[in-house]
Design a protein around this motif. Structure first.
Motif, PDB file in Angstrom:
ATOM      1  N   ALA A 212      -8.980  10.397 -11.701  1.00 27.78           N
ATOM      2  CA  ALA A 212      -8.361   9.140 -12.053  1.00 27.78           C
ATOM      3  C   ALA A 212      -8.052   8.148 -11.087  1.00 27.78           C
ATOM      4  CB  ALA A 212      -7.282   8.919 -13.327  1.00 27.78           C
ATOM      5  N   PRO A 213      -8.358   6.669 -11.503  1.00 28.57           N
ATOM      6  CA  PRO A 213      -7.832   5.683 -10.438  1.00 28.57           C
ATOM      7  C   PRO A 213      -6.308   5.703 -10.534  1.00 28.57           C
ATOM      8  CG  PRO A 213      -9.559   4.888 -11.899  1.00 28.57           C
ATOM      9  CD  PRO A 213      -9.047   6.177 -12.520  1.00 28.57           C
ATOM     10  N   THR A 214      -5.550   5.245  -9.689  1.00 29.80           N
ATOM     11  CA  THR A 214      -4.191   4.835  -9.521  1.00 29.80           C
ATOM     12  C   THR A 214      -3.999   3.236  -9.169  1.00 29.80           C
ATOM     13  OG1 THR A 214      -3.686   7.126  -8.698  1.00 29.80           O
ATOM     14  CG2 THR A 214      -2.248   5.443  -8.190  1.00 29.80           C
ATOM     15  N   THR A 215      -2.950   2.824  -9.787  1.00 30.96           N
ATOM     16  CA  THR A 215      -2.505   1.239  -9.454  1.00 30.96           C
ATOM     17  C   THR A 215      -1.034   1.559  -8.676  1.00 30.96           C
ATOM     18  OG1 THR A 215      -1.403   0.976 -11.727  1.00 30.96           O
ATOM     19  CG2 THR A 215      -3.708   0.036 -11.102  1.00 30.96           C
ATOM     20  N   CYS A 216      -0.937   0.598  -7.852  1.00 34.22           N
ATOM     21  CA  CYS A 216       0.591   0.593  -7.098  1.00 34.22           C
ATOM     22  C   CYS A 216       0.973  -0.722  -7.153  1.00 34.22           C
ATOM     23  CB  CYS A 216       0.243   0.906  -5.843  1.00 34.22           C
ATOM     24  SG  CYS A 216       1.769   0.702  -4.556  1.00 34.22           S
ATOM     25  N   LEU A 217       2.086  -0.921  -7.810  1.00 37.26           N
ATOM     26  CA  LEU A 217       2.913  -2.140  -7.907  1.00 37.26           C
ATOM     27  C   LEU A 217       3.968  -2.366  -6.707  1.00 37.26           C
ATOM     28  CD1 LEU A 217       3.637  -2.193 -11.662  1.00 37.26           C
ATOM     29  CD2 LEU A 217       1.769  -3.633 -10.354  1.00 37.26           C
ATOM     30  N   SER A 218       3.926  -3.508  -6.025  1.00 35.21           N
ATOM     31  CA  SER A 218       4.841  -3.508  -4.776  1.00 35.21           C
ATOM     32  C   SER A 218       5.720  -4.472  -5.269  1.00 35.21           C
ATOM     33  CB  SER A 218       3.913  -4.184  -3.604  1.00 35.21           C
ATOM     34  OG  SER A 218       3.131  -3.173  -2.924  1.00 35.21           O
ATOM     35  N   VAL A 227       5.038  -8.063  -6.339  1.00 30.56           N
ATOM     36  CA  VAL A 227       4.461  -9.306  -5.448  1.00 30.56           C
ATOM     37  C   VAL A 227       2.971  -8.888  -5.374  1.00 30.56           C
ATOM     38  CG1 VAL A 227       6.366  -9.815  -4.245  1.00 30.56           C
ATOM     39  CG2 VAL A 227       5.270  -8.036  -3.504  1.00 30.56           C
ATOM     40  N   SER A 228       2.512  -7.726  -5.345  1.00 30.95           N
ATOM     41  CA  SER A 228       1.144  -7.385  -5.259  1.00 30.95           C
ATOM     42  C   SER A 228       0.858  -6.214  -6.037  1.00 30.95           C
ATOM     43  CB  SER A 228       0.865  -7.357  -3.942  1.00 30.95           C
ATOM     44  OG  SER A 228       1.327  -6.122  -3.422  1.00 30.95           O
ATOM     45  N   VAL A 229      -0.408  -5.857  -6.320  1.00 27.07           N
ATOM     46  CA  VAL A 229      -0.904  -4.872  -6.988  1.00 27.07           C
ATOM     47  C   VAL A 229      -2.299  -4.375  -5.990  1.00 27.07           C
ATOM     48  CG1 VAL A 229      -2.223  -6.098  -8.431  1.00 27.07           C
ATOM     49  CG2 VAL A 229      -1.705  -3.641  -9.012  1.00 27.07           C
ATOM     50  N   THR A 230      -2.217  -2.912  -5.948  1.00 27.03           N
ATOM     51  CA  THR A 230      -3.254  -2.393  -5.182  1.00 27.03           C
ATOM     52  C   THR A 230      -3.993  -1.338  -6.247  1.00 27.03           C
ATOM     53  OG1 THR A 230      -1.884  -2.536  -3.228  1.00 27.03           O
ATOM     54  CG2 THR A 230      -4.075  -0.960  -3.109  1.00 27.03           C
ATOM     55  N   LEU A 231      -5.433  -1.221  -6.301  1.00 30.91           N
ATOM     56  CA  LEU A 231      -6.142  -0.594  -6.887  1.00 30.91           C
ATOM     57  C   LEU A 231      -6.558   0.599  -5.986  1.00 30.91           C
ATOM     58  CD1 LEU A 231      -7.663   0.370  -9.640  1.00 30.91           C
ATOM     59  CD2 LEU A 231      -9.682  -1.092  -8.857  1.00 30.91           C
ATOM     60  N   TYR A 232      -6.524   1.907  -6.539  1.00 28.55           N
ATOM     61  CA  TYR A 232      -6.927   2.939  -5.493  1.00 28.55           C
ATOM     62  C   TYR A 232      -8.051   3.655  -6.448  1.00 28.55           C
ATOM     63  CZ  TYR A 232      -2.774   2.621  -2.569  1.00 28.55           C
ATOM     64  OH  TYR A 232      -1.842   2.257  -1.681  1.00 28.55           O
ATOM     65  N   SER A 282     -12.320  10.328   0.836  1.00 29.74           N
ATOM     66  CA  SER A 282     -11.529  10.579  -0.495  1.00 29.74           C
ATOM     67  C   SER A 282     -11.157   9.475  -1.347  1.00 29.74           C
ATOM     68  CB  SER A 282      -9.949  11.519  -0.162  1.00 29.74           C
ATOM     69  OG  SER A 282      -9.607  10.859   0.923  1.00 29.74           O
ATOM     70  N   TRP A 283     -10.735   8.291  -0.878  1.00 30.61           N
ATOM     71  CA  TRP A 283     -10.434   7.147  -1.681  1.00 30.61           C
ATOM     72  C   TRP A 283     -10.745   5.765  -1.105  1.00 30.61           C
ATOM     73  CZ3 TRP A 283      -6.884   7.616  -6.065  1.00 30.61           C
ATOM     74  CH2 TRP A 283      -6.480   8.657  -6.357  1.00 30.61           C
ATOM     75  N   VAL A 284     -10.840   4.842  -1.973  1.00 33.05           N
ATOM     76  CA  VAL A 284     -11.071   3.521  -1.302  1.00 33.05           C
ATOM     77  C   VAL A 284      -9.846   2.661  -1.911  1.00 33.05           C
ATOM     78  CG1 VAL A 284     -12.806   2.901  -2.893  1.00 33.05           C
ATOM     79  CG2 VAL A 284     -12.517   1.476  -0.700  1.00 33.05           C
ATOM     80  N   SER A 285      -9.309   1.801  -1.276  1.00 33.38           N
ATOM     81  CA  SER A 285      -8.432   0.667  -2.233  1.00 33.38           C
ATOM     82  C   SER A 285      -8.692  -0.427  -1.876  1.00 33.38           C
ATOM     83  CB  SER A 285      -6.950   1.226  -1.855  1.00 33.38           C
ATOM     84  OG  SER A 285      -6.654   0.753  -0.468  1.00 33.38           O
ATOM     85  N   TYR A 286      -8.089  -1.411  -2.701  1.00 38.45           N
ATOM     86  CA  TYR A 286      -8.309  -2.882  -2.697  1.00 38.45           C
ATOM     87  C   TYR A 286      -6.930  -3.602  -3.165  1.00 38.45           C
ATOM     88  CZ  TYR A 286     -10.180  -7.530  -3.617  1.00 38.45           C
ATOM     89  OH  TYR A 286     -10.365  -8.946  -3.467  1.00 38.45           O
ATOM     90  N   LYS A 287      -6.562  -4.485  -2.268  1.00 39.05           N
ATOM     91  CA  LYS A 287      -5.572  -5.432  -2.575  1.00 39.05           C
ATOM     92  C   LYS A 287      -5.767  -6.832  -2.167  1.00 39.05           C
ATOM     93  CE  LYS A 287      -2.720  -4.218   1.333  1.00 39.05           C
ATOM     94  NZ  LYS A 287      -1.485  -3.698   2.044  1.00 39.05           N
ATOM     95  N   ARG A 288      -4.814  -7.712  -2.387  1.00 40.66           N
ATOM     96  CA  ARG A 288      -4.666  -9.183  -1.999  1.00 40.66           C
ATOM     97  C   ARG A 288      -5.969 -10.106  -2.165  1.00 40.66           C
ATOM     98  NH1 ARG A 288      -2.359  -8.946   3.792  1.00 40.66           N
ATOM     99  NH2 ARG A 288      -4.629  -9.493   4.347  1.00 40.66           N
ATOM    100  N   ASP A 291      -7.235 -12.922   0.148  1.00 40.57           N
ATOM    101  CA  ASP A 291      -7.484 -12.348   1.465  1.00 40.57           C
ATOM    102  C   ASP A 291      -7.600 -10.755   1.693  1.00 40.57           C
ATOM    103  OD1 ASP A 291      -8.063 -12.366   4.206  1.00 40.57           O
ATOM    104  OD2 ASP A 291      -5.830 -12.475   4.998  1.00 40.57           O
ATOM    105  N   PRO A 292      -8.604 -10.234   1.010  1.00 44.45           N
ATOM    106  CA  PRO A 292      -8.615  -9.230   0.602  1.00 44.45           C
ATOM    107  C   PRO A 292      -8.659  -7.910   1.710  1.00 44.45           C
ATOM    108  CG  PRO A 292     -10.450 -10.249  -0.086  1.00 44.45           C
ATOM    109  CD  PRO A 292      -9.957 -11.379   0.575  1.00 44.45           C
ATOM    110  N   VAL A 293      -7.932  -6.816   1.439  1.00 44.13           N
ATOM    111  CA  VAL A 293      -7.904  -5.913   2.127  1.00 44.13           C
ATOM    112  C   VAL A 293      -8.389  -4.516   1.680  1.00 44.13           C
ATOM    113  CG1 VAL A 293      -6.561  -4.119   3.538  1.00 44.13           C
ATOM    114  CG2 VAL A 293      -5.833  -6.531   3.319  1.00 44.13           C
ATOM    115  N   VAL A 294      -9.435  -4.143   2.064  1.00 45.23           N
ATOM    116  CA  VAL A 294     -10.002  -2.717   1.660  1.00 45.23           C
ATOM    117  C   VAL A 294      -9.784  -1.554   2.628  1.00 45.23           C
ATOM    118  CG1 VAL A 294     -12.521  -1.893   0.965  1.00 45.23           C
ATOM    119  CG2 VAL A 294     -11.906  -4.041   0.591  1.00 45.23           C
ATOM    120  N   THR A 295      -9.062  -0.326   2.000  1.00 45.21           N
ATOM    121  CA  THR A 295      -9.031   0.754   2.913  1.00 45.21           C
ATOM    122  C   THR A 295      -9.506   1.933   2.423  1.00 45.21           C
ATOM    123  OG1 THR A 295      -6.842  -0.228   3.040  1.00 45.21           O
ATOM    124  CG2 THR A 295      -6.989   2.127   3.817  1.00 45.21           C
ATOM    125  N   VAL A 296     -10.235   2.676   3.287  1.00 41.52           N
ATOM    126  CA  VAL A 296     -10.883   4.024   3.213  1.00 41.52           C
ATOM    127  C   VAL A 296     -10.072   4.835   3.753  1.00 41.52           C
ATOM    128  CG1 VAL A 296     -13.131   2.847   2.967  1.00 41.52           C
ATOM    129  CG2 VAL A 296     -12.189   3.460   5.084  1.00 41.52           C
TER     130      VAL A 296
END
Length: 308
Positions: A212-218, A227-232, A282-288, A291-296
């Motif tokens: 399952a996906p994960t969300t992260c609240l900062s 202030v922000s949310v990230t989708l994993y 294993s994962w990719v995440s998206y935030k902001r 001004d997007p940040v995509v992390t692998v």
């Protein structure tokens, strides 16, 4: 690394105690490491004891302010179950600056419910108002159900007033609507964006994914709302191999107007000559969104043979 071949760590999908990641934005990229501090002389390794020692060394050697961690450390004092973790650390290697260190804690290691542990931790960190906001928006049962549970809490180490506290929520067997319900609490939420990303990443509905996906609240002290949310988004085991995972990541980069060429070089380094023969990503995440940040994320010890 080879000294821990017999130790299965939560840090990376392949069980190794280090996970590599690369955060890509329109302005450039940063390398990051998530790791489980371990003592080669201990059998079995003690996650919590070594995690504490590592944080203490950050303070002693690099003079990094760890006072916020010390405020809450006793709340996460239990032993993790098999396949889980008690404490992890990370370092973001920033160009032209000192690394940003973070600590990740598992609120499920003790006898108290994770929601109770996080509530107390937020209070000690001066975030009572922020926690009350979440309770009002999601309800008392919003963090302790089969479909949505607290996965972890992390802290930025250091004395910066911008230091974040991050709450991770896993969404098992639920649709995009539930993920959107959490995401819309953040100040930078963009309606339906996460739904669009999930649709492009997966061929199956979100509630039917193997992992399952994960969300992260900062949270920051001077803001009531996150202030922000990230989708994993898990790539392994939801996608067949690194070739498919790389194609989906490139699509997300292009959607975000981030040049995909650096990722191409990274994919070759991580997956080797035949990405269809491995599952290291294993994962990719998206935030902001503005001004997007995509992390692998990748477990560098992983291979098709090891994971099947």
């Amino acid at each position: 690394m080879e000294r821990f071949d017999g130790h299965h760590s939560f840090a990376a999908n392949d069980g190794s105690p280090v996970e590599f990641s690369c955060a890509m934005a329109r302005s450039g990229a940063e390398v990051r490491l998530l790791f489980e501090p371990l003592d080669t002389g201990q059998t079995p390794p003690s996650q919590r004891a070594e995690g504490h020692r590592f944080v203490e060394r950050l303070n002693e050697v690099l003079a990094i302010d760890v006072s916020r961690f010390l405020l809450v450390a006793d709340l996460f004092a239990g032993r993790s179950s098999t396949g889980s973790f008690s404490m992890l650390c990370s370092a973001a290697l920033r160009t032209g600056g000192s690394p940003l260190f973070k600590v990740y804690m598992n609120p499920a290691v003790g006898e108290s419910r994770p929601q109770e542990v996080v509530a107390e931790a937020m209070s000690r960190l001066g975030l009572d108002e922020q926690w009350a906001f979440l309770i009002r928006q999601l309800g008392e049962g919003g963090f302790d159900s089969p479909h949505q549970g607290i996965e972890g809490l992390s802290l930025d180490l250091g004395g910066s007033p911008e230091a974040r506290v991050k709450l991770y929520l896993q969404h098992s067997g639920c649709g995009v609507e539930q993920i959107e319900r959490v995401a819309r609490l953040a100040q930078d939420h963009q309606p339906d964006l996460f739904a669009k990303i999930l649709d492009r990443l997966y061929d199956a509905p979100v509630d039917r994914l193997v992992k399952a996906p994960t969300t992260c609240l900062s949270f920051q002290a001077n803001h009531r709302e996150p202030v922000s949310v990230t989708l994993y988004c898990p790539l392994d085991p939801n996608l067949s191999d690194d070739a498919e995972a790389s194609a989906r990541v490139v699509d997300l980069l292009e959607m975000s107007a981030i040049a995909p060429e650096p990722f191409g070089a990274l994919a070759t380094a991580v997956s080797g000559a035949d990405p269809a023969d491995g599952r290291r990503f294993s994962w990719v995440s998206y935030k902001r969104p503005t001004d997007p940040v995509v992390t692998v994320y990748a477990g560098l010890d992983g291979s098709a043979e090891a994971l099947r």
